[in-house]
Scaffold this motif. Structure first.
Motif, PDB file in Angstrom:
ATOM      1  N   THR A  78       0.928  -1.131  -0.114  1.00  0.00           N
ATOM      2  CA  THR A  78      -0.042   0.265  -0.538  1.00  0.00           C
ATOM      3  C   THR A  78       1.044   1.374  -0.216  1.00  0.00           C
ATOM      4  OG1 THR A  78      -1.545  -1.006   0.896  1.00  0.00           O
ATOM      5  CG2 THR A  78      -1.779   1.965   1.298  1.00  0.00           C
ATOM      6  N   VAL A  79       0.963   1.925  -1.198  1.00  0.00           N
ATOM      7  CA  VAL A  79       1.824   2.931  -1.111  1.00  0.00           C
ATOM      8  C   VAL A  79       0.999   4.568  -0.930  1.00  0.00           C
ATOM      9  CG1 VAL A  79       2.915   5.018  -2.794  1.00  0.00           C
ATOM     10  CG2 VAL A  79       2.986   2.021  -3.245  1.00  0.00           C
ATOM     11  N   LEU A  80       1.470   5.465   0.008  1.00  0.00           N
ATOM     12  CA  LEU A  80       1.093   6.602   0.791  1.00  0.00           C
ATOM     13  C   LEU A  80       1.675   8.139   0.010  1.00  0.00           C
ATOM     14  CD1 LEU A  80      -0.439   5.202   3.692  1.00  0.00           C
ATOM     15  CD2 LEU A  80      -2.186   5.706   1.372  1.00  0.00           C
ATOM     16  N   TRP A  81       0.988   8.753  -0.240  1.00  0.00           N
ATOM     17  CA  TRP A  81       1.519   9.798  -0.303  1.00  0.00           C
ATOM     18  C   TRP A  81       1.462  11.020   0.758  1.00  0.00           C
ATOM     19  CZ3 TRP A  81       0.398  10.919  -6.250  1.00  0.00           C
ATOM     20  CH2 TRP A  81       1.381  10.244  -6.829  1.00  0.00           C
ATOM     21  N   TRP A  82       2.557  11.971   1.361  1.00  0.00           N
ATOM     22  CA  TRP A  82       2.427  12.894   1.972  1.00  0.00           C
ATOM     23  C   TRP A  82       2.127  13.818   1.687  1.00  0.00           C
ATOM     24  CZ3 TRP A  82       1.311  12.438   7.547  1.00  0.00           C
ATOM     25  CH2 TRP A  82       1.341  12.978   8.046  1.00  0.00           C
ATOM     26  N   VAL A  83       1.197  14.700   1.678  1.00  0.00           N
ATOM     27  CA  VAL A  83       0.684  15.885   0.889  1.00  0.00           C
ATOM     28  C   VAL A  83       0.366  17.346   2.204  1.00  0.00           C
ATOM     29  CG1 VAL A  83      -0.129  14.341  -0.951  1.00  0.00           C
ATOM     30  CG2 VAL A  83      -1.458  14.986   0.667  1.00  0.00           C
ATOM     31  N   ASP A  84       0.187  17.715   1.691  1.00  0.00           N
ATOM     32  CA  ASP A  84      -0.317  19.856   2.238  1.00  0.00           C
ATOM     33  C   ASP A  84      -1.199  20.229   0.904  1.00  0.00           C
ATOM     34  OD1 ASP A  84      -1.236  21.337   3.480  1.00  0.00           O
ATOM     35  OD2 ASP A  84       0.969  21.888   4.358  1.00  0.00           O
ATOM     36  N   GLY A  85      -2.276  19.702   1.208  1.00  0.00           N
ATOM     37  CA  GLY A  85      -3.116  20.448   0.075  1.00  0.00           C
ATOM     38  C   GLY A  85      -2.607  20.112  -1.391  1.00  0.00           C
ATOM     39  N   THR A  86      -1.873  20.598  -1.932  1.00  0.00           N
ATOM     40  CA  THR A  86      -0.867  19.972  -3.493  1.00  0.00           C
ATOM     41  C   THR A  86       0.195  20.291  -3.387  1.00  0.00           C
ATOM     42  OG1 THR A  86      -1.603  22.473  -4.227  1.00  0.00           O
ATOM     43  CG2 THR A  86      -3.442  21.055  -4.994  1.00  0.00           C
ATOM     44  N   GLU A  87       1.018  20.077  -2.147  1.00  0.00           N
ATOM     45  CA  GLU A  87       1.695  20.276  -2.051  1.00  0.00           C
ATOM     46  C   GLU A  87       2.160  18.606  -2.083  1.00  0.00           C
ATOM     47  OE1 GLU A  87       5.821  21.136  -2.711  1.00  0.00           O
ATOM     48  OE2 GLU A  87       4.108  22.163  -3.152  1.00  0.00           O
ATOM     49  N   PHE A  88       3.214  17.644  -2.386  1.00  0.00           N
ATOM     50  CA  PHE A  88       3.471  16.748  -2.456  1.00  0.00           C
ATOM     51  C   PHE A  88       4.829  17.028  -1.711  1.00  0.00           C
ATOM     52  CE2 PHE A  88       6.561  13.446  -3.680  1.00  0.00           C
ATOM     53  CZ  PHE A  88       6.380  12.089  -3.353  1.00  0.00           C
ATOM     54  N   LEU A  89       5.061  16.167   0.128  1.00  0.00           N
ATOM     55  CA  LEU A  89       5.885  15.940   0.788  1.00  0.00           C
ATOM     56  C   LEU A  89       7.011  14.936   0.660  1.00  0.00           C
ATOM     57  CD1 LEU A  89       4.122  17.961   3.403  1.00  0.00           C
ATOM     58  CD2 LEU A  89       5.312  18.751   1.514  1.00  0.00           C
ATOM     59  N   ALA A 117      11.460  19.321   2.021  1.00  0.00           N
ATOM     60  CA  ALA A 117      11.096  18.900   3.001  1.00  0.00           C
ATOM     61  C   ALA A 117      11.443  18.225   4.610  1.00  0.00           C
ATOM     62  CB  ALA A 117       9.583  18.356   2.768  1.00  0.00           C
ATOM     63  N   ARG A 118      12.796  17.969   4.015  1.00  0.00           N
ATOM     64  CA  ARG A 118      13.090  17.284   5.194  1.00  0.00           C
ATOM     65  C   ARG A 118      13.706  18.238   6.284  1.00  0.00           C
ATOM     66  NH1 ARG A 118      17.468  14.465   0.993  1.00  0.00           N
ATOM     67  NH2 ARG A 118      15.932  12.575   0.551  1.00  0.00           N
ATOM     68  N   ARG A 119      14.038  17.515   7.920  1.00  0.00           N
ATOM     69  CA  ARG A 119      14.396  17.914   8.696  1.00  0.00           C
ATOM     70  C   ARG A 119      13.069  19.222   9.388  1.00  0.00           C
ATOM     71  NH1 ARG A 119      19.879  19.101   7.259  1.00  0.00           N
ATOM     72  NH2 ARG A 119      21.384  16.908   7.886  1.00  0.00           N
ATOM     73  N   LEU A 120      12.338  18.754   8.899  1.00  0.00           N
ATOM     74  CA  LEU A 120      10.867  19.739   9.498  1.00  0.00           C
ATOM     75  C   LEU A 120      10.079  18.281  10.166  1.00  0.00           C
ATOM     76  CD1 LEU A 120      10.315  22.106   6.145  1.00  0.00           C
ATOM     77  CD2 LEU A 120      11.057  22.777   7.987  1.00  0.00           C
ATOM     78  N   GLY A 121      10.125  17.842  10.393  1.00  0.00           N
ATOM     79  CA  GLY A 121       9.444  16.625  11.280  1.00  0.00           C
ATOM     80  C   GLY A 121       8.420  15.309  10.193  1.00  0.00           C
ATOM     81  N   HIS A 122       8.578  15.687   8.930  1.00  0.00           N
ATOM     82  CA  HIS A 122       7.526  14.751   8.466  1.00  0.00           C
ATOM     83  C   HIS A 122       7.775  13.392   8.042  1.00  0.00           C
ATOM     84  CE1 HIS A 122       5.546  18.620   6.280  1.00  0.00           C
ATOM     85  NE2 HIS A 122       7.088  19.446   5.848  1.00  0.00           N
ATOM     86  N   GLY A 123       9.086  13.048   8.479  1.00  0.00           N
ATOM     87  CA  GLY A 123       9.270  11.652   8.643  1.00  0.00           C
ATOM     88  C   GLY A 123       8.737  11.137   9.340  1.00  0.00           C
ATOM     89  N   THR A 124       9.044  11.495  10.516  1.00  0.00           N
ATOM     90  CA  THR A 124       8.311  10.918  12.409  1.00  0.00           C
ATOM     91  C   THR A 124       6.511  11.032  11.719  1.00  0.00           C
ATOM     92  OG1 THR A 124      10.523  11.675  12.843  1.00  0.00           O
ATOM     93  CG2 THR A 124       8.511  11.287  14.086  1.00  0.00           C
ATOM     94  N   LYS A 155      16.707   8.773  13.539  1.00  0.00           N
ATOM     95  CA  LYS A 155      15.666   9.772  14.326  1.00  0.00           C
ATOM     96  C   LYS A 155      14.478   9.780  14.319  1.00  0.00           C
ATOM     97  CE  LYS A 155      19.798  12.705  15.111  1.00  0.00           C
ATOM     98  NZ  LYS A 155      19.929  14.446  15.818  1.00  0.00           N
ATOM     99  N   VAL A 156      14.149   9.684  12.535  1.00  0.00           N
ATOM    100  CA  VAL A 156      12.821   9.311  12.360  1.00  0.00           C
ATOM    101  C   VAL A 156      12.178   8.048  12.944  1.00  0.00           C
ATOM    102  CG1 VAL A 156      11.186   8.761  10.315  1.00  0.00           C
ATOM    103  CG2 VAL A 156      12.608  11.060  10.099  1.00  0.00           C
TER     104      VAL A 156
END
Length: 184
Positions: A78-89, A117-124, A155-156
């Motif tokens: 199952t592939v999921l995308w991490w997005v904010d509105g229309t911004e792919f992160l 988008a790294r080092r902004l907490g998105h991975g965790t 760290k993530v």
């Protein structure tokens, strides 16, 4: 606010920008055997075409089905995308079951955060958000691996509750609980 979503054509422009960031750091090269690397090598030359991108999205969604075509030795994911509105992160893949190779090298959950988008907490946040979905697939603890020298990924994983088990070759192996045993 970022969220995990099923792959969608609505983020195509930012997805393509993210792919260029990944390519700039060497992803998609001949020796990149990651899911992202294989996707870039196969699809990137044609993703600019809306119909091709739509076909990629459909194939990615279909990979969760047991009967989908996939390389020998690969399992449904199952592939999921991490997005904010229309911004792919970023992107994340939950493999539905373990294989000997995944036990040694790949784990059950893999993820990529776009370089900008790294080092902004998105991975965790992305990994944490995926845990209930993994639980729904019957995974009580997910093996998540990272390269031994990838401090950010370490760290993530630890930030999402990963418990270090060992190092095998270049990979560190962590087990991440997907929820309390009494959760349904």
């Amino acid at each position: 606010m970022p969220a995990l979503v099923r792959p969608t054509e609505t983020v195509r422009e930012s997805f393509l920008a993210a792919v260029e960031e990944f390519r700039a750091e060497g992803r998609g090269a001949v020796d990149d055997n990651s899911m992202l690397g294989r996707d870039i090598a196969r699809w990137a030359p044609r993703w600019q075409e809306a119909a091709v991108f739509a076909a990629y999205v459909e194939e990615t969604l279909a990979d969760a089905r047991e009967d989908a075509r996939r390389p020998k030795g690969f399992v449904p994911s199952t592939v999921l995308w991490w997005v904010d509105g229309t911004e792919f992160l970023g992107r994340l893949s939950i493999r539905h079951r373990m294989t000997p190779r995944l036990l040694e090298w790949g784990g059950l959950i893999g993820y990529d955060v776009r370089p900008s988008a790294r080092r902004l907490g998105h991975g965790t946040a992305m990994l944490r958000a995926s845990l209930p979905r993994a639980r729904a697939l019957g995974i009580d603890e997910a093996l998540v691996t990272c390269d031994f020298d990838n401090v950010g990924s370490r760290k993530v994983i630890e930030g999402a509750g990963g418990v270090f088990e060992d190092r095998r070759a270049e990979k560190l192996r962590y087990w991440v609980p997907t929820g309390a045993p009494d959760e349904g």
